[in-house]
Design an enzyme around this catalytic site. Structure first.
Site, PDB file in Angstrom:
ATOM      1  N   HIS A  87       0.812  -1.214   0.000  1.00 17.49           N
ATOM      2  CA  HIS A  87       0.000   0.000   0.000  1.00 17.49           C
ATOM      3  C   HIS A  87       0.850   1.271   0.000  1.00 17.49           C
ATOM      4  CE1 HIS A  87      -0.031  -1.634   4.309  1.00 17.49           C
ATOM      5  NE2 HIS A  87       0.939  -0.757   4.246  1.00 17.49           N
ATOM      6  N   TYR A 103      17.231   2.011   2.517  1.00 17.01           N
ATOM      7  CA  TYR A 103      17.456   1.401   1.211  1.00 17.01           C
ATOM      8  C   TYR A 103      18.558   2.094   0.436  1.00 17.01           C
ATOM      9  CZ  TYR A 103      12.721  -0.272   2.202  1.00 17.01           C
ATOM     10  OH  TYR A 103      11.612  -0.802   2.793  1.00 17.01           O
TER      11      TYR A 103
END
Length: 488
Positions: free
Chosen positions: A171, A258
């Site tokens: 989502h 990340y």
């Protein structure tokens, strides 16, 4: 319509309830069967009691069954939804704790980075067991909807090795779009059109239009910097937007782990994160949030059960993809969403074997992806770094090759920015030994890893991280909720 939906990991109580109520908001689906399965009988009892109360209160013909026998739950299922967390909070705590000893400070640690890679090693053997059961006992052509992280690794393994039609669902795109609509002053989300493409948790809004008018980088930067809340909570995402020219779907905390630039030095972390909520970059933030949520649910279960008596309201159907995909497949009402599938040329400048997240349309014929998207070069570069880590991680999990696992962790962007090769080798040994009961594929490698740890000279430290908060008690949580009520 009458068919069977199996939910694996249904003990994820709040999320299972959301999926259940979303699906029942489709008028044609009220006669379906939900088969819940989990390894925890206690969790199954709680979620079944809640779902039974919803069915009874709304006078529905829906059937709900619950069993710890997974194959029994999957028998004849047309759709299988997974929201499992292999190893639970116990293993997850080690995903955060052990890397901290080597200087790797994660906010979530469930996608890549050291924690996400080990999470994948625990998940993938179990995912392949799910796929075997689906092939053998589910309905012919059953579809596997994976919500569990690490999304790309789990989906990659299910498609390449599990040989089951698999769609990965998240989502992050929806949440990012809601933010953009708010900063641009849209009256509703329907005014915003967008193309978002990349890989899960590193997806990029490559085309934005507000009421048909294209929104450029400068306008979007100015809108975020002027927002009284997001300008503080999303400092890192805004910095990436300025440098890359496009906005990332992922939260400030997730995105920070990340990339190799923002969390590699402890004294820099505070510059980029916000401590108003865990999702903005707090050390081990999601672990704390998950622990508190679990304690709160156990304590306040009678209230959750009572709330299940409320009438279903289709207007409150969430934007989670699952119910909309099932509706499109079964009724033909077309749904546009962003799905995790094998690339195979959908994104022109990412590897063909990668699991990408990109726009697609669903109807009775299945999921039809929009092909021919080319990412900005900087976005493609960061995605490819993660894809290379994901590929090695999946192959290590399948083969039980601890040396390949170490290479995957070594090539992780944040780990590589913090650790030396010697530190990575020892960190992986320690994580594999500590989590051995959830890593059957590494059973033969554990004795040698223990021996290496016994004679290692790599120094570690006892470190809680650069921005850690303690898990709050039930009383503290209750007091905070009361304060929020008074403010509202």
């Amino acid at each position: 319509m009458s068919f069977k939906i199996a939910i694996i990991g249904a003990g994820s109580v709040g999320f299972t309830k959301k999926l259940f109520t979303d699906i029942l908001c489709v008028p044609e689906f009220q006669d379906v069967e939900f088969a819940l399965t989990d390894i925890s009988e206690h969790n199954l009892e709680m979620i079944k009691a809640i779902l039974d109360r919803i069915v009874e209160s709304n006078r529905l013909p829906t059937r709900v069954t619950a069993t710890t026998d997974r194959r029994r739950a999957l028998e004849g299922a047309r759709y299988v939804i997974s929201c499992v967390r292999v190893g639970g909070l116990e293993a997850y705590a080690e995903d955060i704790r052990i890397p901290l000893k080597y200087g790797v400070d994660q906010c979530v640690g469930d996608t890549i980075c050291a924690g996400g890679i080990l999470y994948g090693q625990r998940n993938i053997p179990v995912i392949l067991d799910f796929c075997k059961d689906i092939r053998e006992v589910a309905a012919p052509g059953a579809k596997f909807l994976n919500y569990a992280n690490p999304m790309a690794m789990n989906t990659w393994a299910a498609i390449e090795y599990g040989r089951v039609e698999t769609i990965g669902l998240c989502h992050g795109v929806q949440h990012g779009a809601e933010q953009i609509a708010e900063v641009l002053g849209a009256k509703s989300l329907s005014e915003l059109d967008y193309i978002c493409s990349g890989i899960n948790h590193q997806t990029w809004f490559v085309d934005l239009r507000l009421n048909g008018r294209r929104i450029g980088k400068d306008e979007l930067v100015a809108a975020f910097e002027a927002h009284p809340v997001f300008s503080q909570q999303e400092k890192l995402r805004i910095d990436v937007l300025k440098r890359f020219g496009v906005y990332s779907t992922e939260s400030n905390g997730h995105l920070s782990e990340y990339l190799p630039w923002y969390r590699k030095r402890p004294d820099e972390i505070a510059r980029w994160i916000d401590m108003s909520d865990w999702i903005h970059g707090e050390t081990g933030g999601y672990l704390r949030h998950s622990t508190e949520t679990r304690h709160w649910f156990e304590t306040e279960f009678p209230q959750f059960l009572a709330s299940a008596e409320k009438p279903l309201d289709p207007a409150k159907r969430s934007n989670e993809h699952a119910s909309h995909i099932l509706e499109a497949l079964e009724t033909g009402r077309v749904y546009r969403g962003h799905f995790n599938v094998k690339n195979s040329g959908v994104i022109t400048n990412l590897p063909a074997d990668a699991i990408i997240e990109s726009p697609g349309f669903v109807d009775r014929f299945g999921i039809n992806m929009v092909a021919g998207i080319t990412l900005p070069e900087a976005c493609a570069a960061t995605c490819i770094s993660s894809i290379n880590v994901q590929r090695m991680s999946v192959h290590a999990a399948i083969s039980g090759d601890i040396d390949l696992l170490k290479l995957a962790v070594l090539h992780d962007p944040l780990v590589g920015a913090v650790c030396t090769p010697e530190e990575v080798w020892q960190m992986v040994d320690e994580m594999v030994v500590t989590q051995a009961r959830w890593l059957p594929q590494y059973a033969d490698a554990v004795p040698a890893a223990k021996e290496r740890l016994a004679r290692s000279t790599v120094r570690t430290r006892d470190w809680a991280g650069a921005a850690r908060r303690n898990v709050r008690s039930i009383d503290e949580l209750r007091a905070e909720k009361e304060t929020l009520k008074q403010v509202v």
